[in-house]
Scaffold this motif. Structure first.
Motif, PDB file in Angstrom:
ATOM      1  N   PHE A 194     -20.541 -12.806  81.625  1.00 32.94           N
ATOM      2  CA  PHE A 194     -21.048 -13.826  80.712  1.00 32.94           C
ATOM      3  C   PHE A 194     -20.668 -15.237  81.144  1.00 32.94           C
ATOM      4  N   VAL A 195     -19.593 -15.368  81.894  1.00 34.27           N
ATOM      5  CA  VAL A 195     -19.118 -16.688  82.325  1.00 34.27           C
ATOM      6  C   VAL A 195     -19.788 -17.121  83.623  1.00 34.27           C
ATOM      7  N   GLU A 196     -20.059 -16.174  84.515  1.00 33.91           N
ATOM      8  CA  GLU A 196     -20.600 -16.544  85.824  1.00 33.91           C
ATOM      9  C   GLU A 196     -22.001 -17.137  85.719  1.00 33.91           C
ATOM     10  N   GLU A 197     -22.362 -17.866  86.763  1.00 25.90           N
ATOM     11  CA  GLU A 197     -23.680 -18.517  86.877  1.00 25.90           C
ATOM     12  C   GLU A 197     -23.979 -19.402  85.665  1.00 25.90           C
ATOM     13  N   ASP A 198     -23.022 -20.277  85.329  1.00 27.84           N
ATOM     14  CA  ASP A 198     -23.178 -21.242  84.233  1.00 27.84           C
ATOM     15  C   ASP A 198     -23.534 -20.579  82.897  1.00 27.84           C
ATOM     16  N   CYS A 199     -22.903 -19.458  82.637  1.00 36.17           N
ATOM     17  CA  CYS A 199     -23.078 -18.738  81.359  1.00 36.17           C
ATOM     18  C   CYS A 199     -24.536 -18.341  81.108  1.00 36.17           C
ATOM     19  N   GLU A 200     -25.224 -17.985  82.171  1.00 31.40           N
ATOM     20  CA  GLU A 200     -26.638 -17.614  82.093  1.00 31.40           C
ATOM     21  C   GLU A 200     -26.869 -16.453  81.112  1.00 31.40           C
ATOM     22  N   LYS A 201     -25.980 -15.461  81.128  1.00 30.92           N
ATOM     23  CA  LYS A 201     -26.137 -14.312  80.233  1.00 30.92           C
ATOM     24  C   LYS A 201     -25.914 -14.709  78.770  1.00 30.92           C
ATOM     25  N   CYS A 202     -25.035 -15.662  78.542  1.00 35.36           N
ATOM     26  CA  CYS A 202     -24.862 -16.188  77.170  1.00 35.36           C
ATOM     27  C   CYS A 202     -26.162 -16.836  76.708  1.00 35.36           C
ATOM     28  N   ASP A 203     -26.761 -17.624  77.579  1.00 31.70           N
ATOM     29  CA  ASP A 203     -28.012 -18.301  77.226  1.00 31.70           C
ATOM     30  C   ASP A 203     -29.101 -17.291  76.872  1.00 31.70           C
ATOM     31  N   ARG A 204     -29.223 -16.250  77.675  1.00 34.60           N
ATOM     32  CA  ARG A 204     -30.256 -15.235  77.430  1.00 34.60           C
ATOM     33  C   ARG A 204     -29.979 -14.480  76.133  1.00 34.60           C
ATOM     34  N   THR A 205     -28.719 -14.192  75.875  1.00 32.68           N
ATOM     35  CA  THR A 205     -28.371 -13.477  74.647  1.00 32.68           C
ATOM     36  C   THR A 205     -28.626 -14.351  73.427  1.00 32.68           C
ATOM     37  N   ILE A 206     -28.374 -15.640  73.543  1.00 31.29           N
ATOM     38  CA  ILE A 206     -28.684 -16.576  72.449  1.00 31.29           C
ATOM     39  C   ILE A 206     -30.187 -16.575  72.190  1.00 31.29           C
ATOM     40  N   GLU A 207     -30.985 -16.629  73.259  1.00 33.91           N
ATOM     41  CA  GLU A 207     -32.448 -16.583  73.118  1.00 33.91           C
ATOM     42  C   GLU A 207     -32.885 -15.332  72.363  1.00 33.91           C
ATOM     43  N   LEU A 208     -32.341 -14.190  72.773  1.00 32.83           N
ATOM     44  CA  LEU A 208     -32.703 -12.928  72.122  1.00 32.83           C
ATOM     45  C   LEU A 208     -32.256 -12.898  70.667  1.00 32.83           C
ATOM     46  N   CYS A 209     -31.077 -13.394  70.423  1.00 33.07           N
ATOM     47  CA  CYS A 209     -30.543 -13.442  69.063  1.00 33.07           C
ATOM     48  C   CYS A 209     -31.474 -14.239  68.158  1.00 33.07           C
ATOM     49  N   GLN A 210     -31.857 -15.411  68.588  1.00 32.80           N
ATOM     50  CA  GLN A 210     -32.718 -16.262  67.770  1.00 32.80           C
ATOM     51  C   GLN A 210     -34.131 -15.696  67.644  1.00 32.80           C
ATOM     52  N   LYS A 211     -34.637 -15.136  68.727  1.00 37.38           N
ATOM     53  CA  LYS A 211     -35.982 -14.552  68.712  1.00 37.38           C
ATOM     54  C   LYS A 211     -36.054 -13.404  67.704  1.00 37.38           C
ATOM     55  N   TYR A 212     -35.079 -12.504  67.758  1.00 40.06           N
ATOM     56  CA  TYR A 212     -35.129 -11.335  66.886  1.00 40.06           C
ATOM     57  C   TYR A 212     -34.703 -11.651  65.459  1.00 40.06           C
ATOM     58  N   ASP A 213     -33.924 -12.684  65.268  1.00 32.97           N
ATOM     59  CA  ASP A 213     -33.615 -13.141  63.920  1.00 32.97           C
ATOM     60  C   ASP A 213     -34.907 -13.620  63.253  1.00 32.97           C
ATOM     61  N   GLU A 214     -35.663 -14.418  63.975  1.00 34.26           N
ATOM     62  CA  GLU A 214     -36.933 -14.919  63.439  1.00 34.26           C
ATOM     63  C   GLU A 214     -37.914 -13.778  63.160  1.00 34.26           C
ATOM     64  N   LYS A 215     -38.041 -12.845  64.114  1.00 34.89           N
ATOM     65  CA  LYS A 215     -38.962 -11.712  63.924  1.00 34.89           C
ATOM     66  C   LYS A 215     -38.571 -10.876  62.708  1.00 34.89           C
ATOM     67  N   ALA A 216     -37.269 -10.652  62.550  1.00 35.11           N
ATOM     68  CA  ALA A 216     -36.792  -9.848  61.426  1.00 35.11           C
ATOM     69  C   ALA A 216     -37.069 -10.550  60.100  1.00 35.11           C
ATOM     70  N   ARG A 217     -36.833 -11.858  60.064  1.00 34.56           N
ATOM     71  CA  ARG A 217     -37.082 -12.617  58.832  1.00 34.56           C
ATOM     72  C   ARG A 217     -38.569 -12.618  58.477  1.00 34.56           C
ATOM     73  N   ILE A 218     -39.417 -12.752  59.467  1.00 31.89           N
ATOM     74  CA  ILE A 218     -40.859 -12.720  59.224  1.00 31.89           C
ATOM     75  C   ILE A 218     -41.279 -11.355  58.694  1.00 31.89           C
ATOM     76  N   SER A 219     -40.748 -10.298  59.280  1.00 35.83           N
ATOM     77  CA  SER A 219     -41.074  -8.942  58.817  1.00 35.83           C
ATOM     78  C   SER A 219     -40.634  -8.726  57.377  1.00 35.83           C
ATOM     79  N   GLU A 220     -39.451  -9.226  57.051  1.00 35.64           N
ATOM     80  CA  GLU A 220     -38.947  -9.101  55.683  1.00 35.64           C
ATOM     81  C   GLU A 220     -39.849  -9.880  54.716  1.00 35.64           C
TER      82      GLU A 220
END
Length: 140
Positions: free
Chosen positions: A17-43
């Protein structure tokens, strides 16, 4: 697996998660926000649906139906991405700072992760996984 090798595995995962300028953190944040929005819309869509109306007319728990729709719509992935982010934040000060900065840039904060973790913990039975999630809630 010996206790030491478990800690070694955690350390190796944190390094990813730390290597390559925290690239994996960035991707996980993207997924977190994407699926939070999708879940809220579904609800939201569930609450506006005929299915919700029928459920209410039959005297059944409409909130349970909404939760089911939320989970089917991406809530499970949202919960797990929150758990992954909290693992990285709790285990690495650098990851925590990076995640906080990225969320702040997007007008958000660690509270979105805490909300996801809290909801996730409420769905789990008592045990090791729930204890770990509760620990992340207090530490993040």
């Amino acid at each position: 697996i010996a206790k030491d090798s478990e800690h070694d595995a955690h350390a190796r995962l944190l390094v990813k998660f730390v290597e390559e300028d925290c690239e994996k953190c960035d991707r996980t944040i993207e997924l977190c926000q994407k699926y939070d929005e999708k879940a809220r819309i579904s609800e939201y869509q569930y609450f506006r649906s005929d299915e919700a109306e029928e459920t209410e007319k039959m005297g059944m728990d409409i909130e349970l139906g909404a939760l089911n729709a939320k989970l089917r719509g991406g809530g499970g992935t949202f919960h797990r991405s929150c758990a992954i982010l909290s693992f990285a934040c709790v285990g690495s000060k650098r990851c925590r700072a990076h995640v906080m900065d990225q969320l702040k840039l997007q007008g958000s904060g660690l509270s979105v992760i805490k909300v996801g973790l809290t909801e996730f913990a409420s769905l789990l039975s008592d045990g090791r996984q729930k204890s770990q999630i509760e620990y992340y809630i207090t530490e993040i």
